[in-house]
Design a protein around this motif. Sequence first.
Motif, mmCIF file in Angstrom:
data_model
loop_
_atom_site.group_PDB
_atom_site.id
_atom_site.type_symbol
_atom_site.label_atom_id
_atom_site.label_comp_id
_atom_site.label_asym_id
_atom_site.label_seq_id
_atom_site.Cartn_x
_atom_site.Cartn_y
_atom_site.Cartn_z
ATOM 1 N N GLY A 293 0.490 -1.153 0.119
ATOM 2 C CA GLY A 293 0.122 0.192 0.014
ATOM 3 C C GLY A 293 0.716 1.248 0.006
ATOM 4 N N LEU A 294 1.676 1.377 0.877
ATOM 5 C CA LEU A 294 2.881 2.388 0.922
ATOM 6 C C LEU A 294 3.609 2.648 -0.346
ATOM 7 C CD1 LEU A 294 4.391 2.232 4.608
ATOM 8 C CD2 LEU A 294 2.761 4.026 3.705
ATOM 9 N N SER A 295 3.962 1.579 -0.920
ATOM 10 C CA SER A 295 5.007 1.416 -2.146
ATOM 11 C C SER A 295 3.968 2.051 -3.395
ATOM 12 C CB SER A 295 5.306 0.184 -2.472
ATOM 13 O OG SER A 295 6.118 -0.306 -1.547
ATOM 14 N N LEU A 296 2.674 1.619 -3.444
ATOM 15 C CA LEU A 296 1.835 2.193 -4.500
ATOM 16 C C LEU A 296 1.579 3.632 -4.386
ATOM 17 C CD1 LEU A 296 -0.891 -0.767 -4.758
ATOM 18 C CD2 LEU A 296 0.625 -0.111 -6.447
ATOM 19 N N LEU A 297 1.181 4.135 -3.128
ATOM 20 C CA LEU A 297 1.049 5.423 -2.849
ATOM 21 C C LEU A 297 2.323 6.318 -3.182
ATOM 22 C CD1 LEU A 297 -0.898 5.247 0.479
ATOM 23 C CD2 LEU A 297 -2.083 5.821 -1.710
ATOM 24 N N ALA A 298 3.499 5.712 -3.154
ATOM 25 C CA ALA A 298 4.789 6.401 -3.284
ATOM 26 C C ALA A 298 5.136 6.392 -4.870
ATOM 27 C CB ALA A 298 6.124 5.800 -2.530
ATOM 28 N N GLY A 299 4.217 5.740 -5.597
ATOM 29 C CA GLY A 299 4.566 5.400 -7.247
ATOM 30 C C GLY A 299 5.005 4.382 -7.735
ATOM 31 N N VAL A 300 5.033 3.271 -6.694
ATOM 32 C CA VAL A 300 5.834 2.035 -7.555
ATOM 33 C C VAL A 300 4.524 1.384 -8.259
ATOM 34 C CG1 VAL A 300 6.870 -0.265 -6.813
ATOM 35 C CG2 VAL A 300 7.304 1.971 -5.416
ATOM 36 N N ASP A 301 5.125 0.981 -9.397
ATOM 37 C CA ASP A 301 3.863 0.166 -10.065
ATOM 38 C C ASP A 301 3.714 -1.259 -9.668
ATOM 39 O OD1 ASP A 301 5.455 -1.483 -12.236
ATOM 40 O OD2 ASP A 301 5.771 0.278 -13.097
ATOM 41 N N GLU A 302 2.718 -1.826 -10.205
ATOM 42 C CA GLU A 302 2.312 -3.386 -9.696
ATOM 43 C C GLU A 302 3.011 -4.237 -10.310
ATOM 44 O OE1 GLU A 302 -0.958 -5.641 -12.001
ATOM 45 O OE2 GLU A 302 -1.887 -3.375 -11.845
ATOM 46 N N ASP A 303 3.737 -4.062 -11.484
ATOM 47 C CA ASP A 303 4.761 -4.970 -12.078
ATOM 48 C C ASP A 303 6.156 -4.922 -11.242
ATOM 49 O OD1 ASP A 303 3.064 -5.916 -14.184
ATOM 50 O OD2 ASP A 303 3.571 -4.404 -15.380
ATOM 51 N N GLU A 304 6.347 -3.935 -10.991
ATOM 52 C CA GLU A 304 7.862 -3.809 -10.057
ATOM 53 C C GLU A 304 7.445 -4.445 -8.827
ATOM 54 O OE1 GLU A 304 9.920 0.502 -11.280
ATOM 55 O OE2 GLU A 304 7.823 0.533 -10.123
ATOM 56 N N ILE A 305 6.367 -4.456 -8.010
ATOM 57 C CA ILE A 305 5.864 -4.949 -6.930
ATOM 58 C C ILE A 305 5.789 -6.563 -7.023
ATOM 59 C CG2 ILE A 305 3.913 -5.533 -5.312
ATOM 60 C CD1 ILE A 305 3.447 -2.152 -5.286
ATOM 61 N N ARG A 306 5.015 -6.948 -8.036
ATOM 62 C CA ARG A 306 4.985 -8.291 -8.148
ATOM 63 C C ARG A 306 6.306 -9.129 -8.268
ATOM 64 N NH1 ARG A 306 2.279 -7.725 -12.110
ATOM 65 N NH2 ARG A 306 0.127 -7.876 -11.220
ATOM 66 N N GLU A 307 7.339 -8.180 -9.056
ATOM 67 C CA GLU A 307 8.808 -8.951 -9.326
ATOM 68 C C GLU A 307 9.577 -8.745 -8.108
ATOM 69 O OE1 GLU A 307 12.729 -8.248 -12.148
ATOM 70 O OE2 GLU A 307 10.933 -7.514 -12.733
ATOM 71 N N ALA A 308 9.485 -7.937 -7.297
ATOM 72 C CA ALA A 308 10.086 -7.458 -6.026
ATOM 73 C C ALA A 308 9.774 -8.321 -4.625
ATOM 74 C CB ALA A 308 10.525 -6.093 -5.728
ATOM 75 N N LEU A 309 8.424 -8.600 -4.605
ATOM 76 C CA LEU A 309 8.151 -9.050 -3.279
ATOM 77 C C LEU A 309 8.482 -10.467 -2.970
ATOM 78 C CD1 LEU A 309 5.984 -8.418 -0.820
ATOM 79 C CD2 LEU A 309 4.270 -9.839 -2.342
ATOM 80 N N PRO A 310 8.644 -11.357 -4.074
ATOM 81 C CA PRO A 310 8.977 -12.734 -3.881
ATOM 82 C C PRO A 310 10.658 -12.771 -3.529
ATOM 83 C CG PRO A 310 8.686 -12.614 -5.995
ATOM 84 C CD PRO A 310 8.159 -11.164 -5.273
ATOM 85 N N ASN A 311 11.347 -11.616 -3.620
ATOM 86 C CA ASN A 311 12.804 -11.642 -3.592
ATOM 87 C C ASN A 311 13.140 -10.912 -2.181
ATOM 88 O OD1 ASN A 311 13.193 -12.630 -6.235
ATOM 89 N ND2 ASN A 311 13.168 -10.556 -7.221
ATOM 90 N N PHE A 312 12.042 -10.481 -1.515
ATOM 91 C CA PHE A 312 12.299 -10.092 -0.144
ATOM 92 C C PHE A 312 12.883 -11.288 0.651
ATOM 93 C CE2 PHE A 312 11.011 -8.809 4.359
ATOM 94 C CZ PHE A 312 11.867 -7.839 4.321
ATOM 95 N N LYS A 313 14.002 -11.020 1.165
ATOM 96 C CA LYS A 313 14.372 -12.291 2.107
ATOM 97 C C LYS A 313 14.288 -12.168 3.493
ATOM 98 C CE LYS A 313 18.201 -13.048 -1.475
ATOM 99 N NZ LYS A 313 19.517 -13.099 -1.593
#
Length: 462
Positions: A293-313
């Motif tokens: 939610g915060l990332s979207l409000l900051a301007g991150v797009d959904e494709d960037e989120i979809r790619e980055a989320l599973p890489n959070f360790k």
Amino acid sequence: MLKLKDIKSVYFIGIGGIGMSALARFFKQQGMNVAGYDRTPTPLTDTLKQEGIEVRFDDDVESIPQTFKDKQSCLVVFTPAVPVTHAELQYFKKNNFQVKKRAEVLGLLTRGMEGVCVAGTHGKTTISSMTAHLMKQSEVGCNAFLGGITRNYATNFLLDEHSSYVVMEADEFDRSFLHLTPHLALVSAMDADHLDVYGEASKVYEAFNEFVQLISPGGALLYKEGLPLELPDDDVEVFTYSAKEEGDFYPFNLKLVDGLYKFSLKTPFGKIHHLKMGVPGLLNVENAVGAIGLSLLAGVDEDEIREALPNFKGIRRRFEYRIREENLVYIDDYAHHPEEINATVASVRALYPGKQLTVVFQPHLFTRTRDFADGFAEALDKCDRVFLLDIYPAREEPIEGVTSQMIVDRMQLEKVKLLKYYDLKEELKSDVPEVILTLGAGDIDKLTDDLEGHLKLFIFNE
């Protein structure tokens, strides 16, 4: 008054703290002279020294480097965890140096940048670290001061000279977060805590309500559905999130696949499908919803989120797997409040249904143990076997009659025992755990390597 542009040296009293060390790294990266004091050496102070930051362990005014004795160019930063009688702190105050709490310095930074501030009596380290990761892996980018060591970046500080955003925890202890000016703010929880500071739960709520009023015009607030917040004025957008109740940001089609959750997300801007976690636990799904939610409000797009989320360790000591074998699982976690223990135990139960759960818990602070003994007992009663260590005092002096025995006396569980750490190995020999959790915010982390090695002997011997 000393201005940021005039600062040439920064001296930290309590430099080994997770938040203080991040600030020390920031000023070092800005080309300033940085040094500081801490009580004892730790892996974190070792790392700071390797990065060229001088760390001292003796409270001795005479040995403070001369570079840091010029009040015209030296900023002194201290943490409230340091006693007011500290000799170096007294020296700097008496000689009219510019002496500021860590929170005040972070406040200066939020007024010069776009602050993404994560508040809450629990969850803020994970949510802020997830948010920083999602933003760091996007075109938006971010700087970050974090309350834990991220496994992705092996640090608690991120620098991005091209981004105007700075992600940080908004700490309610000592009302520190009231120094901040957020552009985007999140509130994850408002449980009674730090009653040694606030006195009563109502004062905790008042502080959180003051915090959300500090959001700058044109900014936004994201808070967990159901929290009793007094919402800011109309010039601040307001959204809710949850993993259990429907909010503006809400997961659906939740599935557990190979120990990690997959889900879709409802947002005010449309639905996002095919999201996958990189860290386990249902509690982390809710943390991720807030971070997204915060990332979207900051301007991150959904494709960037979809790619980055599973890489959070993940973060060290936040639902951190130390052993993950078929016949033995060892997880270490920072949980030190009854609600945090409830959430962590529930996540473990969901991942390992039917497995026997052993918990080793070190209570943190005499006041917290006194105030929440009933809550700790109720939370720990949900386990199969519990070992309680002595209270970690941190900044506090002992309180007569307040010991870990207070929790034991209130528990209904039969398999509960108060012991010293060095007796734990012997206890485990006769009854090897299937799943074991170490919990606490004190120095229990110094014991985890040894315990991991000891538990691996069971796997090897089998």
